[in-house]
Each structure stands twice: as structure tokens, then as C-alpha cells.
Design a protein around this motif. Structure first.
Motif, PDB file in Angstrom:
ATOM      1  N   SER A 155       0.844  -1.196   0.000  1.00 16.49           N
ATOM      2  CA  SER A 155       0.000   0.000   0.000  1.00 16.49           C
ATOM      3  C   SER A 155       0.882   1.251   0.000  1.00 16.49           C
ATOM      4  CB  SER A 155      -0.980   0.035   1.179  1.00 16.49           C
ATOM      5  OG  SER A 155      -1.964   1.013   0.922  1.00 16.49           O
ATOM      6  N   LYS A 184      -1.373   4.822  -9.437  1.00 17.46           N
ATOM      7  CA  LYS A 184      -0.581   4.880  -8.194  1.00 17.46           C
ATOM      8  C   LYS A 184       0.892   4.566  -8.476  1.00 17.46           C
ATOM      9  CE  LYS A 184      -4.249   4.018  -4.863  1.00 17.46           C
ATOM     10  NZ  LYS A 184      -4.774   3.149  -3.808  1.00 17.46           N
ATOM     11  N   TYR A 200       0.029  -4.757  -8.198  1.00 19.25           N
ATOM     12  CA  TYR A 200      -0.278  -6.171  -7.902  1.00 19.25           C
ATOM     13  C   TYR A 200      -1.564  -6.633  -8.593  1.00 19.25           C
ATOM     14  CZ  TYR A 200      -3.747  -4.624  -4.398  1.00 19.25           C
ATOM     15  OH  TYR A 200      -4.829  -4.046  -3.772  1.00 19.25           O
TER      16      TYR A 200
HETATM   17  N1  LIG Z   1       0.826   0.442  13.640  1.00 14.14           N
HETATM   18  C1  LIG Z   1       0.395   1.691  13.735  1.00 14.14           C
HETATM   19  O1  LIG Z   1       0.619   2.385  14.724  1.00 14.14           O
HETATM   20  C2  LIG Z   1      -0.391   2.261  12.598  1.00 14.14           C
HETATM   21  C3  LIG Z   1      -0.651   3.653  12.525  1.00 14.14           C
HETATM   22  C4  LIG Z   1      -1.350   4.134  11.407  1.00 14.14           C
HETATM   23  C5  LIG Z   1      -1.805   3.238  10.420  1.00 14.14           C
HETATM   24  N2  LIG Z   1      -1.554   1.899  10.579  1.00 14.14           N
HETATM   25  C6  LIG Z   1      -1.987   0.940   9.554  1.00 14.14           C
HETATM   26  O2  LIG Z   1      -1.168   1.182   8.433  1.00 14.14           O
HETATM   27  C7  LIG Z   1      -1.870   0.794   7.241  1.00 14.14           C
HETATM   28  C8  LIG Z   1      -1.790   1.949   6.248  1.00 14.14           C
HETATM   29  O3  LIG Z   1      -2.553   3.042   6.746  1.00 14.14           O
HETATM   30  P1  LIG Z   1      -3.017   4.222   5.804  1.00 14.14           P
HETATM   31  O4  LIG Z   1      -3.842   5.109   6.649  1.00 14.14           O
HETATM   32  O5  LIG Z   1      -1.867   4.768   5.070  1.00 14.14           O
HETATM   33  O6  LIG Z   1      -3.990   3.478   4.802  1.00 14.14           O
HETATM   34  P2  LIG Z   1      -3.833   3.183   3.270  1.00 14.14           P
HETATM   35  O7  LIG Z   1      -2.601   2.396   3.053  1.00 14.14           O
HETATM   36  O8  LIG Z   1      -3.996   4.434   2.486  1.00 14.14           O
HETATM   37  O9  LIG Z   1      -5.103   2.236   3.047  1.00 14.14           O
HETATM   38  C9  LIG Z   1      -5.949   2.261   1.939  1.00 14.14           C
HETATM   39  C10 LIG Z   1      -5.294   1.480   0.842  1.00 14.14           C
HETATM   40  O10 LIG Z   1      -5.160   0.115   1.227  1.00 14.14           O
HETATM   41  C11 LIG Z   1      -5.074  -0.664   0.074  1.00 14.14           C
HETATM   42  N3  LIG Z   1      -5.945  -1.831   0.211  1.00 14.14           N
HETATM   43  C12 LIG Z   1      -7.244  -1.851   0.563  1.00 14.14           C
HETATM   44  N4  LIG Z   1      -7.711  -3.122   0.579  1.00 14.14           N
HETATM   45  C13 LIG Z   1      -6.660  -3.913   0.219  1.00 14.14           C
HETATM   46  C14 LIG Z   1      -6.498  -5.317   0.037  1.00 14.14           C
HETATM   47  N5  LIG Z   1      -7.499  -6.164   0.240  1.00 14.14           N
HETATM   48  N6  LIG Z   1      -5.274  -5.781  -0.315  1.00 14.14           N
HETATM   49  C15 LIG Z   1      -4.246  -4.929  -0.518  1.00 14.14           C
HETATM   50  N7  LIG Z   1      -4.348  -3.584  -0.371  1.00 14.14           N
HETATM   51  C16 LIG Z   1      -5.534  -3.099  -0.016  1.00 14.14           C
HETATM   52  C17 LIG Z   1      -5.555   0.209  -1.106  1.00 14.14           C
HETATM   53  O11 LIG Z   1      -4.389   0.593  -1.827  1.00 14.14           O
HETATM   54  P3  LIG Z   1      -4.012  -0.120  -3.221  1.00 14.14           P
HETATM   55  O12 LIG Z   1      -4.919   0.500  -4.257  1.00 14.14           O
HETATM   56  O13 LIG Z   1      -2.595   0.229  -3.437  1.00 14.14           O
HETATM   57  O14 LIG Z   1      -4.267  -1.581  -3.033  1.00 14.14           O
HETATM   58  C18 LIG Z   1      -6.143   1.425  -0.400  1.00 14.14           C
HETATM   59  O15 LIG Z   1      -6.011   2.611  -1.158  1.00 14.14           O
HETATM   60  C19 LIG Z   1      -3.291   0.434   7.668  1.00 14.14           C
HETATM   61  O16 LIG Z   1      -3.401  -0.962   7.757  1.00 14.14           O
HETATM   62  C20 LIG Z   1      -3.416   1.075   9.048  1.00 14.14           C
HETATM   63  O17 LIG Z   1      -4.331   0.390   9.840  1.00 14.14           O
HETATM   64  C21 LIG Z   1      -0.863   1.409  11.626  1.00 14.14           C
END
Ligand SMILES: NC(=O)c1ccc[n+]([C@@H]2O[C@H](COP(=O)([O-])OP(=O)(O)OC[C@H]3O[C@@H](n4cnc5c(N)ncnc54)[C@H](OP(=O)(O)O)[C@@H]3O)[C@@H](O)[C@H]2O)c1
Length: 339
Positions: A155, A184, A200
Motif C-alpha cells: 500500500s 498509483k 499487484y
Molecule cells: N501500527 C500503527 O501504529 C499504525 C498507525 C497508522 C496506520 N496503521 C496501519 O497502516 C496501514 C496503512 O494506513 P493508511 O492510513 O496509510 O492506509 P492506506 O494504506 O492508504 O489504506 C488504503 C489502501 O489500502 C489498500 N488496500 C485496501 N484493501 C486492500 C487489500 N485487500 N489488499 C491490498 N491492499 C488493499 C488500497 O491501496 P491499493 O490500491 O494500493 O491496493 C487502499 O487505497 C493500515 O493498515 C493502518 O491500519 C498502523
């Protein structure tokens, strides 16, 4: 006082979220308790991680029907019962999807107004907020990247992923991103200056594509999505590679999460996995924010979220995150005049 608006959960989400799971209601905010403040929102996030709180399961953090939908926000204090906050202060924190909200002061932090004279306010929710900080600590503290590392990010065009790619590149790594559309892929190369990008959705053999971009093998995998993508990444890692487990977006809608299946490869390659939560690094955040702000000012880092105008579009925007060609880095501009 005029009614304000907020999004609440209409029904628990099963599978992918639908607009019908959400309801936009009017309410009258009242600051009654000592310690409370009234905040007028300028921007709020719609982030995929919220999905995990919207189902039928019941644990402390679950959102129940009638509850406001959570989200990080940036806004201005309109009234304060707390001596530490004054009317006009710029703040950010867990505010929710709303035009105005009453919150206990412990939920917000004052923003350095000087920082936002040279940076747009939305950066408080992206590059200078949770996304930038998650990428920063995930790479520098958890995965402990070093110059020359090959870093693979899933992502990669999302809020966290696009920041992670840029930070890894600044620290001398080779950076390859996995995303779900050709548009993207172009963003990764043209805007965020990744070394390589893989769609992908259009790759018949993801392992082969990763190996083509990373013939030397992957040192660090920054995992935002989990599932089959992570299995492919694991198969392409070097011995003693490191995985920062940041999010598992592909599992959030699954009744039974698919999880990872390449567990034997984790053993044979002696991989090191570490999950992490941003708030573990609270003490280091002010320093990290100053460092990221410096990189934004110098132009080494760019902050380009997709901005959707109007609180009434928040549910639709959230639903779109879970469909093909979802926008990355999504923010709702609540106040049309916010910069
Ligand atoms: N550990 C922590 O402290 C922390 C803090 C903040 C966020 N996070 C986590 O970090 C991740 C990224 O957060 P973000 O806010 O930047 O969100 P993000 O990556 O922008 O999430 C949305 C994107 O996820 C992808 N996606 C959705 N469903 C999918 C699937 N089934 N398989 C593969 N890709 C899929 C899509 O991108 P594509 O079009 O490229 O597939 C979508 O545009 C999230 O899982 C969030 O919960 C963790």
C-alpha cells in the motif's frame, strides 16, 4: 447554539463497509464538564484502520450503533473549560468525523502555530501527523533501516506508505512499492521518487515482479496490508531480513482473516518480525516532527494527500478505501476555507 453535524454508526459493518452503515446526524455540542473543550474541525482523516472497530465484535474500543465514527482531526478551540487551552488554539487529536466536537483536554495536543505558517494545516494529519510518524518510527526504530537496504512497501501510495517510501529513500535505501493501480505506480515514481513500483492487480506473478525489481533480495518489508502480498514479500526476502508489521488492511474486512502462510520461510530465512503501535514512541514525537518538517521545507519530502471537500462526503470516501482504485492519503476538508 446552531446544530452541528457528525457521522455515527448506523449498523455494524459486515464485510466491506457500505454507506448505509453510517448516518450523518445533527447535534448541539455542549461544554459542561471541567476539563472539556469545544473544537471546530478544519480537517479529519478517513483511515482504513477504523474498519476494525466497526464490526459486531465487542471489545473496549469497538464503535457501537449511535457512536460517532473515530478519526484524527485538526481544528481550532472555540470554548475551553481547561486552563491549558485557550480559544483560538490550533489543536489535533482523536476528534472524530464531525464539524464540531466536545472532547476532554487529554484527547488533544496543541499544534505549534509557527510550524503551520510554512506548512499546510492538513500536514498535521499526514506528513507531520500519524502517517508520517508511523512511517518514521516503523522504519527507523522498528526495522532499523540503514543506507543500501532494499526496502519493499505495501500500500505504498497510501498515507503511511508514501511517507515510508520517501523516508527510506532519504536514508539512502532503494525503495520499491506495491500498489493497486497504474495511476498509483506513476505517483510512486513521479511524485514520491520510489526506485520501482509494482501494480499487484495487473501482475500475474507477484513474486517474479518483486524479484525483477529487487534482484538482490529484500532487506526490509514495511507491511501495511498483510495476506497474499505479504506471503509474496516473505518469499523474496534476504536471510536475516526484517519486517515492520504496521497494518493488515486486507484482513480488516475478512470474517476469518487469511493471515500469513509463509511461516516456514520466516524460520528458514531467519526473518525478524516486529509489530508496533505509533503511540509507543510518544516521547520521541516532537523531535521526529521537527525532523520531518525540516525535510518538507527543504523539498526532500512531499505531502500530497487526496482532499475531499465536505463532511457529507466522509462515509462515501471511507467506503471507497476498500474498493479497487481507492485513493490513497485521504482527508476530509470540513472547513472550506482551511489551507
Ligand atoms: N501500527 C500503527 O501504529 C499504525 C498507525 C497508522 C496506520 N496503521 C496501519 O497502516 C496501514 C496503512 O494506513 P493508511 O492510513 O496509510 O492506509 P492506506 O494504506 O492508504 O489504506 C488504503 C489502501 O489500502 C489498500 N488496500 C485496501 N484493501 C486492500 C487489500 N485487500 N489488499 C491490498 N491492499 C488493499 C488500497 O491501496 P491499493 O490500491 O494500493 O491496493 C487502499 O487505497 C493500515 O493498515 C493502518 O491500519 C498502523
Amino acid at each position: 447554539m446552531m446544530p452541528k453535524r457528525r457521522w455515527v454508526l448506523a449498523s455494524p459493518v459486515e464485510g466491506k463497509p457500505q454507506e448505509a452503515n453510517f448516518s450523518l446526524e445533527e447535534f448541539v455540542p455542549v461544554v459542561s464538564r471541567a476539563d472539556e473543550v469545544l473544537v471546530r474541525l478544519l480537517y479529519h482523516t478517513v483511515a482504513p484502520g477504523v474498519r476494525a472497530k466497526l464490526g459486531r465484535e465487542t471489545y473496549a474500543e469497538m464503535v457501537r450503533p449511535g457512536d460517532m465514527i473515530p478519526g484524527m482531526g485538526v481544528g481550532v478551540i472555540m470554548a475551553s473549560n481547561h486552563s491549558g487551552f485557550a480559544v483560538g488554539d490550533l489543536v489535533s487529536g482523536e476528534l472524530g468525523w464531525a464539524t464540531q466536537v466536545v472532547v476532554p483536554s487529554e484527547k488533544i495536543a496543541r499544534l505549534d502555530k509557527q510550524l503551520y505558517q510554512t506548512n499546510p494545516l492538513y500536514s498535521a494529519l499526514n506528513a507531520l501527523g500519524p502517517a508520517g510518524l508511523t512511517a518514521y518510527f516503523g522504519l527507523l526504530r522498528v526495522a532499523q533501516i540503514k543506507p543500501g537496504d532494499v526496502v519493499l512497501i505495501s500500500s505504498a501510495a497510501g498515507s503511511v506508505g508514501s511517507m515510508a517510501g520517501q523516508i527510506a529513500r532519504i536514508h539512502g535505501c532503494k525503495v520499491v512499492g506495491i500498489v493497486g493501480s497504474d495511476a498509483k505506480c506513476r505517483d510512486l515514481i513521479n511524485i514520491f521518487k520510489f526506485n520501482g513500483a509494482i501494480n499487484y492487480q495487473r501482475t500475474a506473478d507477484l513474486d517474479a515482479s518483486i524479484r525483477q525489481h529487487c534482484p538482490e533480495g529484500v532487506d526490509v518489508y514495511f507491511d501495511n496490508v498483510g495476506g497474499a502480498l505479504t506471503d509474496a514479500a516473505i518469499r523474496c526476502m534476504k536471510v536475516h531480513g526484517r519486517i515492520a508489521v504496521c497494518g493488515q488492511t486486507s484482513d480488516y474486512n475478512a470474517g476469518t482473516p487469511r493471515g500469513w502462510r509463509e511461516t516456514t520461510t520466516i524460520i528458514t530465512r531467519r526473518l525478524k518480525l516486529s509489530g508496533f503501535i505509533l503511540f509507543d514512541f510518544k516521547a520521541e514525537m516532537p523531535t521526529a516532527i521537527q525532523e520531518i518538517a525540516g525535510r518538507l521545507r527543504s523539498g526532500e519530502l512531499v505531502d500530497k494527500p487526496t482532499i475531499v471537500d465536505g463532511i457529507e462526503r466522509a462515509a462515501d470516501a471511507f467506503v471507497s478505501l476498500f474498493h479497487d482504485s481507492a485513493p490513497g492519503r485521504l482527508l476530509i476538508r470540513v472547513d472550506p476555507d482551511a489551507y
